[in-house]
Design an enzyme around this catalytic site. Structure first.
Site, PDB file in Angstrom:
ATOM      1  N   PHE A 297       0.848  -1.198   0.000  1.00  0.00           N
ATOM      2  CA  PHE A 297       0.000   0.000   0.000  1.00  0.00           C
ATOM      3  C   PHE A 297       0.890   1.258   0.000  1.00  0.00           C
ATOM      4  CE2 PHE A 297      -2.805   3.150   1.934  1.00  0.00           C
ATOM      5  CZ  PHE A 297      -4.000   2.900   1.289  1.00  0.00           C
TER       6      PHE A 297
ATOM      7  N   TYR B 135     -11.502   1.327  10.321  1.00  0.00           N
ATOM      8  CA  TYR B 135     -12.682   1.787   9.550  1.00  0.00           C
ATOM      9  C   TYR B 135     -13.016   0.839   8.402  1.00  0.00           C
ATOM     10  CZ  TYR B 135      -8.798   3.870   6.919  1.00  0.00           C
ATOM     11  OH  TYR B 135      -7.614   4.067   6.249  1.00  0.00           O
TER      12      TYR B 135
HETATM   13  C1  LIG Z   1      -6.280   1.324   4.213  1.00  0.00           C
HETATM   14  C2  LIG Z   1      -4.808   1.080   4.388  1.00  0.00           C
HETATM   15  C3  LIG Z   1      -3.986   2.052   4.986  1.00  0.00           C
HETATM   16  C4  LIG Z   1      -4.579   3.387   5.353  1.00  0.00           C
HETATM   17  O1  LIG Z   1      -3.796   4.192   6.158  1.00  0.00           O
HETATM   18  P1  LIG Z   1      -4.475   5.503   6.776  1.00  0.00           P
HETATM   19  O2  LIG Z   1      -3.421   6.149   7.557  1.00  0.00           O
HETATM   20  O3  LIG Z   1      -5.658   5.062   7.569  1.00  0.00           O
HETATM   21  O4  LIG Z   1      -4.931   6.355   5.626  1.00  0.00           O
HETATM   22  C5  LIG Z   1      -2.655   1.724   5.196  1.00  0.00           C
HETATM   23  N1  LIG Z   1      -2.143   0.515   4.825  1.00  0.00           N
HETATM   24  C6  LIG Z   1      -2.929  -0.418   4.223  1.00  0.00           C
HETATM   25  C7  LIG Z   1      -2.352  -1.743   3.833  1.00  0.00           C
HETATM   26  C8  LIG Z   1      -4.268  -0.156   3.979  1.00  0.00           C
HETATM   27  O5  LIG Z   1      -5.028  -1.074   3.375  1.00  0.00           O
END
Ligand SMILES: *Cc1c(COP(=O)(O)O)cnc(C)c1O
Length: 428
Positions: free
Chosen positions: A149, A251
């Site tokens: 990600f 979330y």
């Molecule tokens: C959804 C997601 C995030 C999101 O990070 P935020 O700080 O909540 O925006 C990070 N890593 C992965 C693997 C995700 O799927």
């Protein structure tokens, strides 16, 4: 010929029995689903809208409407500043422990609710790298998947630049993720930390947590697990794996609401030795002594920085109640049944249209979503959203079908996949 009302569709002999329609299969699966009653616990489940994005933002439980309203009037409005002493200061730890017990295989005292996933990943990755580099100055490498990600990859780049560390990128097939073989080839006696996704956000690939943790440990590295797409959908066994650190979203499958804060796990054995870089008053040993210098608290509290986002962390408790009632094993069983059904339907009605499966075919290697690939998927997604069928799109050409075990039905899944077929036909 069987007259069993709940036939085993996998063994139906096509020569003797007329093909069972997908609609009949979906309704039989719904009728047999031990979690079917949970769907009614979610706002909007009674509408015809098809929701395939609970892995990005889960639906709100109905109980949350009342919980939030009561919190404003009774607790915030009624207790005012006294609320901090009475319960709110402890909330990051009480909710964290519940997530740990119900979904992460973590004994109490190791999980808290903190900042966003991004900020918690930063804090724990920096803490782990600093500890490793101090213990052995040759350990200067952070291992991460090239298809991880974006926030995970960007953080690794930033921390490497900040600390003079090196990034070791693991190249992966985008329809899979980092597996034992790839990790084994990437770790050496220079590896400080390995950052791994348990379930890949793109493909849904489910990593073997125990095996990958062992491989990292055998090389002397620490492991930080990203559990964003696992928590509340796939059972995790952090203590049994011997994991060091973990962070995950609330979330997504935990339905905490848009921007609800993330959880962090730090194995008990590391809590006194790791120090995180955002030294705020809430992580200090004695918060209200307001002392002249920062001295970190002994336990998990040292991983907090500022005032806990109380209002944003209360909603997730309603989904924790549902998971407690169902059990994470039953949640996973439903998740597997939903993704298997999706793959079967895709093979039947989407693959003739040129749609390809971009997720593992074996459910043992798959988390809670299925990614379907076709060159028209970006346009298909826009088309579907207009018709109240809501998956999401990820490059390259991937339509993610997110299946929340507590709120998604098999009939809803089939309706949505038939809409995907119509949209692909319309875009060709
Ligand atoms: C959804 C997601 C995030 C999101 O990070 P935020 O700080 O909540 O925006 C990070 N890593 C992965 C693997 C995700 O799927």
């Amino acid at each position: 010929m069987s007259t069993d009302p709940t036939p085993d569709f996998g063994s139906v002999d096509a020569l003797e029995v007329p093909p069972v329609s997908l609609e009949a299969e979906a309704s039989a699966l719904d009728a047999d689903d031990p979690l079917k009653h949970h769907r009614a616990a979610f706002v909007g489940a009674e509408t015809p809208l098809v929701y395939f994005d609970g892995n990005s933002l889960g639906r709100p439980p109905r109980a949350t409407v009342d919980r939030l309203s009561r919190f404003v009037t009774d607790e915030w409005g009624g207790r005012l500043i006294r609320g901090w002493d009475e319960s709110w200061m402890q909330l990051p730890f009480t909710i964290g422990d519940r997530i740990g017990a119900l979904a992460l295989g973590a004994a109490s005292g190791q999980t808290l609710i903190g900042d966003s996933t991004t900020v918690l990943l930063y804090k724990l990755l920096r803490a782990a790298l600093d500890a490793q580099m101090t213990a052995d100055p040759r350990r200067v490498e952070i291992v991460v998947g090239r298809d991880d990600f974006p926030t995970d990859r960007y953080l690794v780049e930033g921390i490497a630049a900040e600390r003079g560390a090196r990034v070791v990128w693991v190249d992966v097939d985008t329809s899979r993720g980092v597996d034992a073989e790839l990790l084994g080839a990437a770790v050496t006696d220079r590896t400080a930390v390995v950052l791994l996704s348990h379930v890949s956000y793109r493909s849904g690939y489910l990593a073997d947590g125990a095996a990958l943790t062992r491989i990292a440990h055998d090389a002397g590295a620490l492991v930080l697990w990203d559990l964003c797409h696992s928590a509340g959908s796939v059972p995790v066994e952090l203590d049994a794996w011997g994991a060091d650190l973990a962070v995950g979203c609330t979330y997504k499958y935990l339905n905490g609401g848009p921007g609800s804060p993330a959880f962090a796990y730090v194995a008990e054995r590391h809590q006194r030795t790791l120090t995180q870089p955002v030294q705020g008053w809430m992580g200090a040993a004695d918060v209200f002594s307001m002392g002249p210098v920062y001295r970190p608290a002994d336990g998990m509290r040292r991983f907090l920085s500022g005032t806990p986002p109380v209002l944003a962390m209360i909603a997730m408790q309603d989904t924790l109640d549902l998971i407690e009632e169902a059990g994470i094993g039953a949640v996973r069983a439903k998740s597997v049944a939903l993704t298997e059904f999706t793959v079967r339907v895709a093979d039947g009605i989407l693959s003739p249209l040129g749609v390809r499966l971009a997720s593992p075919r074996d459910s043992a290697e798959r988390g809670g979503h299925v990614t379907l690939s076709h060159p028209a998927m970006r346009a298909v997604t826009a088309h579907l959203w207009e018709g109240d069928v809501i998956p999401d799109y990820r490059d390259p050409h991937g339509l993610r079908i997110g299946l929340s075990p507590l709120s998604t039905s098999f009939a809803e899944t089939l309706t949505g996949l038939r809409a995907v077929a119509d949209a692909v036909r319309a875009e060709r």
